[in-house]
Design a protein around this motif. Structure first.
Motif, PDB file in Angstrom:
ATOM      1  N   ARG A  57       0.830  -1.143   0.105  1.00  0.00           N
ATOM      2  CA  ARG A  57      -0.064  -0.080   0.013  1.00  0.00           C
ATOM      3  C   ARG A  57       0.737   1.286   0.155  1.00  0.00           C
ATOM      4  O   ARG A  57       1.841   1.224   0.671  1.00  0.00           O
ATOM      5  CB  ARG A  57      -1.005  -0.086   1.239  1.00  0.00           C
ATOM      6  N   LEU A  58       0.462   2.296  -0.624  1.00  0.00           N
ATOM      7  CA  LEU A  58       1.053   3.373  -0.713  1.00  0.00           C
ATOM      8  C   LEU A  58       0.034   4.706  -0.420  1.00  0.00           C
ATOM      9  O   LEU A  58      -1.214   4.535  -0.933  1.00  0.00           O
ATOM     10  CB  LEU A  58       1.473   4.052  -2.173  1.00  0.00           C
ATOM     11  N   ASP A  59       0.393   5.429   0.607  1.00  0.00           N
ATOM     12  CA  ASP A  59      -0.653   6.646   1.055  1.00  0.00           C
ATOM     13  C   ASP A  59       0.023   7.967   0.727  1.00  0.00           C
ATOM     14  O   ASP A  59       1.300   8.169   0.815  1.00  0.00           O
ATOM     15  CB  ASP A  59      -0.713   6.627   2.625  1.00  0.00           C
ATOM     16  N   PHE A  60      -1.025   8.876   0.165  1.00  0.00           N
ATOM     17  CA  PHE A  60      -0.413  10.109  -0.131  1.00  0.00           C
ATOM     18  C   PHE A  60      -1.574  11.266   0.561  1.00  0.00           C
ATOM     19  O   PHE A  60      -2.560  11.025   0.780  1.00  0.00           O
ATOM     20  CB  PHE A  60      -0.455  10.367  -1.626  1.00  0.00           C
ATOM     21  N   ASN A  61      -0.862  12.618   0.704  1.00  0.00           N
ATOM     22  CA  ASN A  61      -1.859  13.531   0.911  1.00  0.00           C
ATOM     23  C   ASN A  61      -1.933  14.582  -0.247  1.00  0.00           C
ATOM     24  O   ASN A  61      -0.928  14.908  -1.062  1.00  0.00           O
ATOM     25  CB  ASN A  61      -1.135  14.230   2.120  1.00  0.00           C
ATOM     26  N   LEU A  62      -3.065  14.967  -0.717  1.00  0.00           N
ATOM     27  CA  LEU A  62      -3.061  15.685  -1.827  1.00  0.00           C
ATOM     28  C   LEU A  62      -3.579  17.307  -1.419  1.00  0.00           C
ATOM     29  O   LEU A  62      -3.898  17.446  -0.442  1.00  0.00           O
ATOM     30  CB  LEU A  62      -4.466  15.056  -2.731  1.00  0.00           C
ATOM     31  N   LEU A  63      -3.081  18.061  -2.224  1.00  0.00           N
ATOM     32  CA  LEU A  63      -3.365  19.455  -2.217  1.00  0.00           C
ATOM     33  C   LEU A  63      -4.687  19.749  -3.267  1.00  0.00           C
ATOM     34  O   LEU A  63      -5.073  19.052  -3.896  1.00  0.00           O
ATOM     35  CB  LEU A  63      -2.412  20.554  -2.819  1.00  0.00           C
ATOM     36  N   GLU A  64      -5.539  20.711  -2.675  1.00  0.00           N
ATOM     37  CA  GLU A  64      -6.613  21.044  -3.541  1.00  0.00           C
ATOM     38  C   GLU A  64      -6.280  21.442  -4.738  1.00  0.00           C
ATOM     39  O   GLU A  64      -7.218  20.895  -5.811  1.00  0.00           O
ATOM     40  CB  GLU A  64      -7.422  22.270  -2.634  1.00  0.00           C
ATOM     41  N   GLU A  65      -5.312  22.069  -5.067  1.00  0.00           N
ATOM     42  CA  GLU A  65      -4.695  22.645  -6.583  1.00  0.00           C
ATOM     43  C   GLU A  65      -4.632  21.097  -7.222  1.00  0.00           C
ATOM     44  O   GLU A  65      -4.889  21.227  -8.356  1.00  0.00           O
ATOM     45  CB  GLU A  65      -3.260  23.202  -6.384  1.00  0.00           C
ATOM     46  N   THR A  66      -4.313  19.981  -6.645  1.00  0.00           N
ATOM     47  CA  THR A  66      -3.925  18.676  -7.350  1.00  0.00           C
ATOM     48  C   THR A  66      -5.393  18.294  -7.716  1.00  0.00           C
ATOM     49  O   THR A  66      -5.481  17.768  -8.895  1.00  0.00           O
ATOM     50  CB  THR A  66      -3.262  17.648  -6.295  1.00  0.00           C
ATOM     51  N   LEU A  67      -6.429  18.385  -6.784  1.00  0.00           N
ATOM     52  CA  LEU A  67      -7.759  17.865  -7.353  1.00  0.00           C
ATOM     53  C   LEU A  67      -8.462  18.837  -8.405  1.00  0.00           C
ATOM     54  O   LEU A  67      -9.315  18.115  -9.424  1.00  0.00           O
ATOM     55  CB  LEU A  67      -8.600  17.553  -6.086  1.00  0.00           C
ATOM     56  N   LEU A  68      -8.015  19.897  -8.199  1.00  0.00           N
ATOM     57  CA  LEU A  68      -8.700  20.814  -9.287  1.00  0.00           C
ATOM     58  C   LEU A  68      -8.043  20.735 -10.649  1.00  0.00           C
ATOM     59  O   LEU A  68      -8.698  20.802 -11.439  1.00  0.00           O
ATOM     60  CB  LEU A  68      -8.258  22.351  -8.967  1.00  0.00           C
ATOM     61  N   ARG A  69      -6.821  20.266 -10.607  1.00  0.00           N
ATOM     62  CA  ARG A  69      -6.133  20.312 -12.097  1.00  0.00           C
ATOM     63  C   ARG A  69      -6.080  18.931 -12.637  1.00  0.00           C
ATOM     64  O   ARG A  69      -5.695  18.685 -13.728  1.00  0.00           O
ATOM     65  CB  ARG A  69      -4.752  20.904 -11.832  1.00  0.00           C
ATOM     66  N   THR A  70      -6.203  17.843 -11.834  1.00  0.00           N
ATOM     67  CA  THR A  70      -6.170  16.458 -12.326  1.00  0.00           C
ATOM     68  C   THR A  70      -7.477  15.574 -12.277  1.00  0.00           C
ATOM     69  O   THR A  70      -8.351  16.132 -11.697  1.00  0.00           O
ATOM     70  CB  THR A  70      -5.142  15.720 -11.651  1.00  0.00           C
ATOM     71  N   ASN A  71      -7.557  14.397 -12.644  1.00  0.00           N
ATOM     72  CA  ASN A  71      -8.328  13.487 -12.588  1.00  0.00           C
ATOM     73  C   ASN A  71      -8.262  12.715 -11.437  1.00  0.00           C
ATOM     74  O   ASN A  71      -9.233  11.647 -11.347  1.00  0.00           O
ATOM     75  CB  ASN A  71      -8.697  12.631 -13.804  1.00  0.00           C
ATOM     76  N   LEU A  72      -7.576  12.983 -10.523  1.00  0.00           N
ATOM     77  CA  LEU A  72      -7.578  12.295  -9.230  1.00  0.00           C
ATOM     78  C   LEU A  72      -8.916  12.458  -8.465  1.00  0.00           C
ATOM     79  O   LEU A  72      -9.080  11.458  -7.574  1.00  0.00           O
ATOM     80  CB  LEU A  72      -6.371  12.619  -8.463  1.00  0.00           C
ATOM     81  N   CYS A  73      -9.458  13.529  -8.635  1.00  0.00           N
ATOM     82  CA  CYS A  73     -10.701  13.875  -7.982  1.00  0.00           C
ATOM     83  C   CYS A  73     -11.651  12.745  -8.160  1.00  0.00           C
ATOM     84  O   CYS A  73     -12.888  12.740  -7.517  1.00  0.00           O
ATOM     85  CB  CYS A  73     -11.120  15.345  -8.141  1.00  0.00           C
ATOM     86  N   ASP A  74     -11.590  12.238  -9.087  1.00  0.00           N
ATOM     87  CA  ASP A  74     -12.948  11.180  -9.761  1.00  0.00           C
ATOM     88  C   ASP A  74     -12.347   9.746  -9.279  1.00  0.00           C
ATOM     89  O   ASP A  74     -13.320   8.928  -9.548  1.00  0.00           O
ATOM     90  CB  ASP A  74     -12.821  11.200 -11.382  1.00  0.00           C
ATOM     91  N   LEU A  75     -11.466   9.524  -8.685  1.00  0.00           N
ATOM     92  CA  LEU A  75     -11.143   8.304  -8.356  1.00  0.00           C
ATOM     93  C   LEU A  75     -12.062   7.558  -7.387  1.00  0.00           C
ATOM     94  O   LEU A  75     -12.519   8.364  -6.336  1.00  0.00           O
ATOM     95  CB  LEU A  75      -9.682   8.173  -7.501  1.00  0.00           C
ATOM     96  N   GLN A  76     -12.500   6.437  -7.435  1.00  0.00           N
ATOM     97  CA  GLN A  76     -13.390   5.654  -6.646  1.00  0.00           C
ATOM     98  C   GLN A  76     -12.663   4.359  -6.006  1.00  0.00           C
ATOM     99  O   GLN A  76     -11.872   3.899  -6.790  1.00  0.00           O
ATOM    100  CB  GLN A  76     -14.602   5.371  -7.291  1.00  0.00           C
ATOM    101  N   PRO A  77     -13.077   3.894  -5.146  1.00  0.00           N
ATOM    102  CA  PRO A  77     -12.649   2.251  -4.823  1.00  0.00           C
ATOM    103  C   PRO A  77     -12.550   1.637  -6.010  1.00  0.00           C
ATOM    104  O   PRO A  77     -13.674   1.479  -6.663  1.00  0.00           O
ATOM    105  CB  PRO A  77     -13.382   1.693  -3.645  1.00  0.00           C
ATOM    106  N   GLY A  78     -11.385   0.918  -6.228  1.00  0.00           N
ATOM    107  CA  GLY A  78     -11.286   0.000  -7.485  1.00  0.00           C
ATOM    108  C   GLY A  78     -10.885   0.812  -8.866  1.00  0.00           C
ATOM    109  O   GLY A  78     -10.483   0.049  -9.629  1.00  0.00           O
TER     110      GLY A  78
END
Length: 197
Positions: A57-78
């Protein structure tokens, strides 16, 4: 610095918001045991710092800027994500220079099968179109690809069977949002030319 050659397709465990942070947890059994806290990993092409790691497992802390600029905000389990560790100084540069600094997201316009190969056509936001050249390099969801077709509003790439198996691009459907990073050399050239008097 990365090369756009995906090492593993990991899986999202969860993306959670707390009062003070945004946390992302991924399962990455192939590369997680070789990564230490504080190292950089490209996740769908976005450079993230490992906050902690365990056996798979890898764990990360994200910035709001990262969510605004990338598709990581769309990630769901799986959800599947492309993963690449930072390039070692003595490593091979098999793709192209990728910083892990996502410029924007774009939607998939077409997904077409051609005798085992896959043609993917993506939106090309107008404000970034001057960075894209026919037969030039582009990073799509962390994958170094060659621009095969180019119009004012879109570009297309071709995916061989290996790339399809080794990344999450083969799972994309029309409308899927991908992360784009444009060639750093084009950005520097633009900056230099803008200051030539």
């Amino acid at each position: 610095m990365f090369t756009g050659l995906v090492e593993e397709v990991g899986e999202c465990l969860w993306l959670r918001r707390t009062a003070n942070a945004i946390h992302l947890a991924l399962v990455a059994p192939k590369i997680s045991h070789e990564i230490h806290t504080g190292e950089s990993v490209a996740v769908n092409g976005a450079c993230l710092t490992v906050a902690s790691q365990s056996e798979e497992r890898l764990d990360f802390n994200l910035l709001e800027e990262t969510l605004l600029r990338t598709n990581l905000c769309d990630l769901q389990p799986g959800s599947k994500v492309n993963l690449e560790r930072a390039l070692q100084a003595d490593g091979r540069l098999g793709g192209h220079f990728v910083q892990g600094h996502v410029d924007c997201t774009a939607g998939l316009l077409a997904h077409e099968e051609h005798k085992g190969d896959l043609r993917l056509e993506f939106e090309l936001p107008t404000q970034f179109s001057h960075y894209v050249a026919w037969k030039g390099s582009i990073c799509v969801n962390g994958v170094s690809l060659t621009v095969a077709e180019l119009t004012e509003k879109s570009f297309a790439v071709w995916i061989i069977p290996h790339t399809r198996r080794a990344t999450n691009l083969g799972e994309m459907v029309k409308g899927s949002k991908v992360n784009l990073e444009f060639d750093i050399l084009a950005k520097y050239a633009e900056r230099i030319l803008a200051n030539v008097h």
